[in-house]
Design an enzyme around this catalytic site. Structure first.
Site: not given
Lengths: 249, 249
Positions: B167-168
């Protein structure tokens, strides 16, 4: 080392070579593989007497919202329908006397192991959460209060921190509801950001258990249910832990 | 406070009320909304001179595998095709002078904010990672070495820690490739467990940008590509940051 056990099983399942062919799983005997009752799994997971620190207990950082909902659920545990799950520093402590299935052994050393969602031990800075499990209805509730070390967009929890919290709650639920051991898939749809320090309530439900897999759903929302933060689904692979003493297997 | 901005936009998109109707987004002018060039976004995101600590630099905990692949990519930055992204303690530092779109403001105080994937500052214990971005091909590579505080199954990284890392990396790629600001969905299919301390290489690609959304894919695997750890897809919502000075808006 890595190309046995979960990997082989999971690969077979992923490639749909194994929809209903238990003979391809030589270490598992379908009739008895998942015979552990939820009661015995809960007993293994939640020792009545232990010196281990339980991180799922109220501390000064818990918001009044978190604390009062915790008390509500604690009240519900008195009837026996709900169980408050303890939360130790590592999954190693939860499965004492057992180990991952053969072949799934990583190099071991004397490191300070921590389960990811307890990686930050400063109260209120990282993950604050507690999970309640309802065995008969195969569902769980997780009260989650993200701290400032879980930030994504300024002032709000990182989407990945919520995804991890969902995965962890799925994981504990899957294990207790049917020996679900490994995440096969996790799908999250984000609806709204969670302000750091506020309470998100995660409602998890086991939807079905089929072909050695547990299918679960989750909705994360504000306590008043007026704001949905995210919805997700998770699929877990059923695999039995092995007893530590069975080294020769 | 929470029922404006991202929430309204995201809700409309989620409910498919807004497939191609930019007039429902009063704060955004479609023609100019995403006019920031990748160059200007990179310049904003990667200040050439700064006193801020960059956490995406080698330290004693990095494995030889991680270190040598880092050096390989660093070499590639010399041609200008690849950029090594700095990684500060909080996203606040990456977007200095800017803020989230109006309405998306959480209560602010003097807390010690940390971006989730930099929540553990002990070298080697938590997240060790570095992201390289290729602007012209709209792709990224993240070198990720999970430490013992990211454990899930004994000896292996927690699935949630990998989901958060994905996600990051999606998030930084989405921002630089097209002002993608918020995760709308994240779907992860896990294939194999990552042993704690080993290197996972995440290859991210922007697949398309359409209807104010960026669609991305990711594959996480061992350096030799012999073991796939997980595959994922992510969808991000495009939204412009606002300048800090425009308080009156």
């Amino acid at each position: 080392m890595m190309r046995t056990g979960f990997q082989r099983v999971a690969r077979l399942i992923h490639h749909k070579a194994l929809p209903r062919t238990p003979h391809l799983l030589p270490r598992l005997h379908q009739a008895s593989a998942f015979g552990s009752s939820t009661d015995s799994l809960v007993a293994r997971f939640c020792p009545e007497k232990t010196d281990l620190k339980d991180y799922a207990l109220p501390n000064a950082s818990w918001s009044p919202d978190m604390l009062s909902l915790y008390q509500e659920f604690l009240e519900k545990t008195k009837s026996g329908r709900w169980i408050k799950l303890p939360s130790f520093k590592s999954n190693r402590e939860h499965i004492q006397g057992f180990k991952l299935p053969s072949g799934l052994v990583a190099a071991s050393d004397k490191q300070d192991w921590r389960i990811f969602t307890r990686c930050i031990q400063l109260e209120g800075q990282g993950y604050e959460y507690v999970i309640f499990f309802n065995p008969s209805e195969k569902k769980s509730v997780c009260l989650f209060q993200p701290g400032p070390y879980l930030e994504g967009p300024p002032g709000f929890a990182h989407g990945g921190s919520l995804a991890a919290m969902m995965d962890e709650t799925f994981s504990k639920t899957a294990y207790l509801a049917g020996e679900g051991l490994f995440t096969l898939s996790l799908n999250v749809r984000f609806k709204n950001l969670i302000p750091v320090g506020s309470l998100a309530v995660l409602d998890i439900q086991v939807e079905k258990i089929e072909d050695q897999k547990l299918y679960m759903s989750c909705i994360a929302q504000s306590r008043d249910k007026q704001t949905v933060y995210a919805k997700s689904s998770g699929v877990f692979l059923q695999l039995q832990l092995e007893e530590e003493s069975s080294e020769q297997q």
